[in-house]
Design an enzyme around this catalytic site. Structure first.
Site, mmCIF file in Angstrom:
data_model
loop_
_atom_site.group_PDB
_atom_site.id
_atom_site.type_symbol
_atom_site.label_atom_id
_atom_site.label_comp_id
_atom_site.label_asym_id
_atom_site.label_seq_id
_atom_site.Cartn_x
_atom_site.Cartn_y
_atom_site.Cartn_z
ATOM 1 N N CYS A 1 23.285 33.522 -8.155
ATOM 2 C CA CYS A 1 23.697 33.330 -6.761
ATOM 3 C C CYS A 1 22.897 32.161 -6.179
ATOM 4 C CB CYS A 1 23.432 34.607 -5.970
ATOM 5 S SG CYS A 1 23.655 34.386 -4.200
ATOM 6 N N LYS B 1 64.727 16.837 -3.861
ATOM 7 C CA LYS B 1 63.444 17.297 -3.305
ATOM 8 C C LYS B 1 62.622 16.118 -2.795
ATOM 9 C CE LYS B 1 62.070 21.191 -5.593
ATOM 10 N NZ LYS B 1 61.224 22.236 -5.470
ATOM 11 N N ASP C 1 62.218 26.194 2.302
ATOM 12 C CA ASP C 1 61.247 26.639 1.318
ATOM 13 C C ASP C 1 60.777 28.044 1.687
ATOM 14 O OD1 ASP C 1 59.615 26.581 -0.821
ATOM 15 O OD2 ASP C 1 58.060 25.351 0.106
ATOM 16 N N LYS D 1 66.869 21.988 2.503
ATOM 17 C CA LYS D 1 66.501 23.015 1.533
ATOM 18 C C LYS D 1 65.296 23.732 2.112
ATOM 19 C CE LYS D 1 65.630 23.875 -3.337
ATOM 20 N NZ LYS D 1 64.785 25.017 -3.106
ATOM 21 N N CYS E 1 20.369 33.937 -3.410
ATOM 22 C CA CYS E 1 19.277 34.881 -3.704
ATOM 23 C C CYS E 1 18.892 34.889 -5.183
ATOM 24 C CB CYS E 1 19.650 36.281 -3.238
ATOM 25 S SG CYS E 1 20.994 37.001 -4.208
ATOM 26 N N CYS F 1 21.662 40.181 -0.280
ATOM 27 C CA CYS F 1 21.702 38.709 -0.320
ATOM 28 C C CYS F 1 21.896 38.188 1.113
ATOM 29 C CB CYS F 1 22.859 38.262 -1.214
ATOM 30 S SG CYS F 1 23.188 36.496 -1.133
ATOM 31 N N CYS G 1 28.136 38.017 -6.331
ATOM 32 C CA CYS G 1 26.699 38.273 -6.262
ATOM 33 C C CYS G 1 26.576 39.774 -5.999
ATOM 34 C CB CYS G 1 26.082 37.477 -5.120
ATOM 35 S SG CYS G 1 24.425 38.050 -4.705
ATOM 36 N N TYR H 1 72.461 30.133 5.157
ATOM 37 C CA TYR H 1 73.127 28.876 4.844
ATOM 38 C C TYR H 1 74.291 29.011 3.871
ATOM 39 C CZ TYR H 1 70.170 29.695 0.899
ATOM 40 O OH TYR H 1 69.567 30.312 -0.145
ATOM 41 N N GLU I 1 72.478 19.661 3.677
ATOM 42 C CA GLU I 1 71.727 20.650 4.463
ATOM 43 C C GLU I 1 70.255 20.590 4.078
ATOM 44 O OE1 GLU I 1 73.103 24.391 3.086
ATOM 45 O OE2 GLU I 1 75.153 24.063 3.760
#
Ligand code: IVH
Length: 684
Positions: free
Chosen positions: A424, A330, A133, A131, A427, A447, A442, A241, A129
């Protein structure tokens, strides 16, 4: 010599345990993992190998609990723990274990050889079957009625998440057949489609909330929301399942007949279930599945190979962690190496600094990838990512590119650790970081990048929807110092617009008209556009219904907000905090003085046949989007709900309407096709 080795491996063992338990917490409880499944699996494998070399741990992890398979023994399954505070507990009839997994063909055949030794046969019958996720869920049906949906938890007890997944597409509240088992636990996975994942992540980004790395994590985060209303606004789906407990316990003889039964009960089953009679045939089925799996609606990361017969499964038994009768093979997700050419940082609407990796473009799982988010400074530091490194890139959940690791062997000797900026980039203000937070910010609300972000969000479709005010125009307005705040947008004159590149009289008139027109927008659009952290469309609509004006919202207390449906502590604090701020340029009275609609529409809705009627929309409509349909219903005083219940008055069903339609029919709810629906709207 003999004394040295164990100390090394003991240290490594401790290190691995600590590392994995840190990542277990991120994966199971926070749904925000920081390493890929493959990296996790590799380390877990190393841990298991090390453990099996030390006698004590060997006894612990390989205890044979096959005799107590049907009901719990005192042995505690070793499967992580997803339980959180705030959820009721549910004890599983049969524990929810994990699966041994491998990425290696030879290991799959070893698994078969072990089983063949137990049974003394040449070949064994298996089922193969996909798998899935997603997030494991156990549905308990008592005499055909769904009585609970629970997460795996610690394997023995899970969290009750029924309310959060009742709306999941495919979930049946009742199952029907002349001979149902008295009690049955059906095991499955809750998942989310990619399109829904992208939709929610972009909404979260707009609200400056952390985005999820992949659909699995978002599904896991959704089933664990404390607010079922919020959960209902996210489309979840379910596929089943497996069998957990069952009374009578001999109701099914094998996995194939169980699969047939649940399909007859109209539960959504996996579409690939191959019954085979040997490991060789199973291997062909695994390869076939790898070709087909991308067409499925749910994300898959492998194949599960199970002994078909339930009596043989019982005989094979299980360890404290996983059954011996099944294994997950997998599939490797596509990975590529490439150069990290540059790291830049972006300043978001609320000042959050996000580092971005600029990569030498590569083709990966169907698209060209040249950028990847690096999340935050800690992540760069943890992975020691440096400019000029060769890095491994993978798409998380097969969608979002991520830098998995650095190829150390290819690092230039001259390379230097990356230094995260202290100022930043826009600025030059010193960046700040709050204790416990991973993001640098920031702090200067003025800014220019933050101002641009706020204006772009304000003008966007989901908020004020201001035509002609696109991102490039906003960039110019801010760069030229013409607009520094939302109110200043409404003070723009035609002469200023004419200064912008690409504008002539007609286009400038159009822009001014669009801005002017937005003043009369519905009140909720303004609330939403202010960009209050955590306040999205639905909360904005609720606030607009409840409060007469922006000024009253600004003067209200946390308690006032908490008394409303769908507003919790975090949002309440955020709203109050927003209006206390002086630097964000938002003064409600100023917006009202500028002519923006800051008030609830007071004209009472005419009482129509739609007043207070509850609609559910399912499938696609040809003549309008769902949002449009919802808007029309709400305008006429009706309400739209995400799931069908006894309270539903009408189900509007377009092509593709699935389980909602079946439920509505079962409950005897009036079902409207698109034409009937439009006729109803016109009739009012
Ligand atoms: S059978 C005793 N079949 O994978 C466990 N599990 O890593 C038997 N999963 O907890 C599980 N697809 O959540 C089985 N076709 C499938 C599956 C599947 C996904 C999940 C399940 C399980 C996890 C184990």
């Amino acid at each position: 010599m003999a004394g040295e080795k164990p100390i090394d491996s003991e240290q490594r063992l401790l290190e691995l345990k600590e590392f994995l338990s840190f990542h277990d917490e991120l994966y199971y409880k926070k749904a925000q993992p920081e390493i890929s499944d493959q990296q996790y699996d590799r380390l877990k494998r190393e841990l298991i190998d090390l453990e099996s070399k030390t006698d004590f741990t060997k006894r612990l992890s390989n205890q044979d609990v096959s005799q107590s398979e049907i009901f719990h023994s005192n042995n505690f399954p070793m499967v992580g723990d997803d339980r959180l505070e705030g959820f009721a507990s549910h004890r599983h009839m049969v524990s929810m274990l994990s699966l041994d997994n491998t990425y290696d063909e030879a290991e799959f055949f070893d698994f078969d050889a072990r089983l063949r030794r137990i049974f003394g046969t040449k070949d064994l019958p298996y089922v193969v079957e996909p798998k899935i996720d997603g997030v494991a869920v156990s549905l308990t049906y008592e005499n055909g009625r769904l009585t609970s949906a629970a997460t795996r938890g610690n394997g023995i007890e899970g969290d009750v998440i029924t309310q959060n997944i009742l709306h999941a597409q495919g979930l049946q509240r009742t199952i029907d057949s002349p001979t149902l088992p008295e009690i049955i636990e059906v095991r499955g996975e809750i998942f989310m489609r990619n399109s829904e994942f992208v939709r929610i992540n972009s909404l979260r980004e707009e609200l400056d909330l952390p985005s999820y790395a992949n659909p699995r994590n978002l599904a896991a985060g959704t089933v664990k929301l404390l607010d079922p209303m919020e959960a209902r606004s996210r489309k979840l789906e379910i596929v089943v399942y497996g069998l957990g407990g069952c009374l009578p316990s001999d109701y099914f003889v094998n996995q194939s007949s169980f699969h047939d039964a649940i399909r007859n009960w109209r539960l959504p089953v996996v579409e690939f279930l191959k019954s085979v009679s040997s490991a060789r045939e199973a291997w062909s089925a695994i390869l076939e599945l790898d070709e087909l799996r991308h067409q499925y609606e749910y994300p898959t990361d492998g194949a599960v190979i199970k002994l078909d017969s339930f009596s043989m499964q019982r005989r094979a038994g299980q360890t404290a962690k996983s059954p011996r009768w099944a294994i997950a093979f997998k599939f490797e997700s596509e990975r590529q190496e490439t150069y990290l050419e540059e790291i830049t940082v972006q300043v978001g609407r609320t000042g959050v600094i996000t580092p971005v990796a600029h990569l030498k473009p590569i083709q990966l799982a169907g698209t060209v990838v040249s950028r990847a988010s690096l999340h935050n400074a800690d992540e760069i530091h943890r992975k020691d990512i440096r400019i000029g490194d060769v890095v491994v890139v993978e798409k998380a959940g097969e969608i979002i590119p991520q830098v998995i690791e650095v190829v150390r062997s290819k690092r230039l000797e001259s390379s230097l650790p990356y230094e995260f900026p202290v100022k930043c980039p826009k600025c030059q203000t010193l960046l700040t970081r709050q204790e416990g937070e991973s993001a640098w910010k920031c702090p200067n609300q003025g800014c220019p990048d933050q101002v641009k972000g706020r204006l772009k969000y304000f003008a966007s479709r989901g908020c004020m929807d201001i035509e002609n005010l696109g991102e490039a125009v906003i960039d110019q307005l801010v760069d030229r110092g013409l607009v520094r705040s939302i109110p200043e947008l409404y003070c723009l004159g035609i002469d200023q617009v004419l200064q912008l590149d690409g504008f002539a009289q007609k286009s400038a008139d159009n822009l001014i008209d669009s801005i002017e027109k937005s003043k009369t927008n519905e009140f909720w659009r303004l609330i939403c556009g202010l960009g209050i952290k955590h306040v999205g469309t639905s909360a904005a609509k609720e606030l607009a219904k409840r409060f007469p004006s922006l000024e009253t919202i600004a003067q209200s207390t946390e308690e006032d907000f908490l008394s409303m449906d769908g507003i919790g502590q975090i949002m309440a604090e955020s709203i109050v905090g927003f209006f206390k701020e002086v630097d964000n340029g938002i003064v409600p009275s100023e917006l009202a003085d500028l002519g923006l609609n800051c008030q609830r529409t007071t004209t009472a809705l005419p009482v129509s046949i739609l007043t207070d009627k509850i609609f559910v929309l399912s499938g696609t409509l040809e003549s309008m989007t769902r949002e449009k349909a919802q808007g029309k219903i709400e305008k006429l005083g009706g309400k739209v709900s995400g799931s069908v219940s006894k309270k539903t008055d009408f189900l509007v069903a377009g092509p593709g309407a699935g389980s909602k339609l079946r439920k509505a029919e079962m409950l005897g709810i009036q079902v409207l096709g698109e034409k009937d629906f439009i006729a109803l709207l016109e009739q009012k």
